[in-house]
Design an enzyme around this catalytic site. Structure first.
Site, PDB file in Angstrom:
ATOM      1  N   ASP A 159       0.840  -1.204   0.000  1.00 38.61           N
ATOM      2  CA  ASP A 159       0.000   0.000   0.000  1.00 38.61           C
ATOM      3  C   ASP A 159       0.873   1.251   0.000  1.00 38.61           C
ATOM      4  OD1 ASP A 159      -2.511  -1.548   0.378  1.00 38.61           O
ATOM      5  OD2 ASP A 159      -1.502  -2.100   2.224  1.00 38.61           O
ATOM      6  N   HIS A 187      -4.639  -3.415   6.350  1.00 40.53           N
ATOM      7  CA  HIS A 187      -4.456  -3.636   4.910  1.00 40.53           C
ATOM      8  C   HIS A 187      -5.817  -4.009   4.328  1.00 40.53           C
ATOM      9  CE1 HIS A 187      -3.201  -5.037   1.026  1.00 40.53           C
ATOM     10  NE2 HIS A 187      -3.750  -6.208   1.276  1.00 40.53           N
TER      11      HIS A 187
END
Ligand code: NAX
Length: 329
Positions: A159, A187
């Protein structure tokens, strides 16, 4: 020459495994002078495929690979391992509820934790990649009483890299020039990518881009949805970029961060300086020295940014509660 270290990759016959093994075996994670013994774990139906992967590793003739153990036994796979990269998990099937996915993976990560605790090195460093990554890491950690809780982490580096990539593209710059993008939280789609400590060649991102509505909204949504976009286009979830992020996470954990460099990792939230509840595996900005991470405190946060941090915290609490309810942890 250095002693070889034992590195287990679970889910090794899967698509991330296939992209990750060349990075680990080729010296990109533990460095070009660190010999390794590769332990590859998968489930019985994947053993034939894993056999083919082993042949290919042999055919690469990697100088650093001093042994390969390919198995469907947790005991064999986790025996004396120094590093565990846990990619194996139960995928979300059509029509499956999120709750069922959580329960299914919880049972895998309870078992993984128990065997790891019994068989691995007591200083084993663990990275959980399989989704729900933060919660799987937390479940595992509750079953590894003899491994320090700080040794259990979850992957949010993908990410972070996605965020840097999006900003660099917008600026027409090199992604490597964008530093210190931070991922807070889970996440998942609730994650909060934070850019107020990020810069490009020393200029703060907020100054360089000068578009608050993009930075506070569009950018955040783009990072949150990037994984889904890749699935929609490729028909499979991210694998090349996931393997690359695993390489970055483990590399920085093993070698330490550079001066001024801040990276994101899902880590134990207990005692964190941001007021997030204890007992979660939450992604924070960290620096790393001697294979120990430390959360970087003092980031300035607006009320809106605090709310984003709490939204993703709430999701992690809910996931933790659902796992407890499903498994009587
Ligand atoms: P694949 O389905 O290609 O591979 C998973 C492998 O795990 C398979 O070979 C399967 O047989 C094996 N496996 C299943 N149960 C197992 C068990 N109990 N023990 C050992 N192995 C087991 O999936 P892939 O695309 O490689 O993704 C793997 C995991 O990474 C998924 O859970 C996925 O959601 C997760 N991801 C996490 C990311 C992150 O940033 N944290 C990003 C990429 C990825 O989506």
């Amino acid at each position: 020459e250095k002693e070889p270290i034992r590195v287990v990759i679970s889910g090794a016959a899967g698509q991330i495994g296939y992209a990750l093994i060349p990075l680990v075996a080729g010296g990109k994670t533990f460095g070009p002078n660190q010999p390794i013994i590769l332990h590859l774990l998968d489930i019985p139906p994947a053993m034939k495929c894993l056999g083919g992967v082993v042949m290919e590793i042999e055919d690469c003739a990697y100088p650093l690979v001093r042994g390969i153990v390919a198995t469907d036994s947790y005991e064999v796979a986790f025996d004396k391992v120094d590093w565990a990269i846990l990619v194996g998990g139960f995928p979300r099937k059509k029509g499956m509820l999120r709750k069922d996915l959580l329960a299914k993976n919880a049972s895998i990560y309870i078992e993984t934790g128990k065997v790891l605790d019994r068989c691995a090195s007591k200083d084993c460093h663990v990275l959980v990649v399989a989704n729900p990554a933060n919660t799987n890491a937390n479940t595992l950690s509750m079953n590894t009483p003899s491994i320090p809780r700080g040794n259990i982490t979850a992957l949010t580096r993908l990410d972070m890299n996605r965020g840097a990539g999006i900003l660099a593209k917008r600026l027409g710059a090199k992604p490597s020039d964008v530093t210190n993008v931070t991922i807070f939280g889970n996440h998942s789609k609730t994650q909060f990518p934070y850019i107020d400590r990020a810069d490009i060649n020393g200029t703060p991102i907020r100054t360089a881009i000068n578009d608050d509505s993009f930075l506070d909204q569009g950018f955040i949504t783009q990072v949150q949805n990037r994984g889904a976009e890749v699935i929609a286009a490729r028909g499979f979830s991210s694998a090349m970029s996931a393997a690359n992020a695993i390489k970055d996470h483990v590399h920085d954990w093993f070698h330490g961060t550079k001066p001024g460099q801040i990276v994101s990792m899902g880590v134990d939230s207990t005692g964190n300086p941001y007021g997030i509840a204890d007992g979660l595996i939450y992604s924070f900005p960290v620096t790393i020295k001697n294979r120990e991470w430390a959360i970087v405190g003092g980031f300035s946060l607006t009320d809106a940014q605090r709310t984003l941090m709490q939204t993703t915290e709430k999701e992690l609490k809910e996931e933790k509660d659902e796992v407890s309810a499903s498994s009587n942890l």
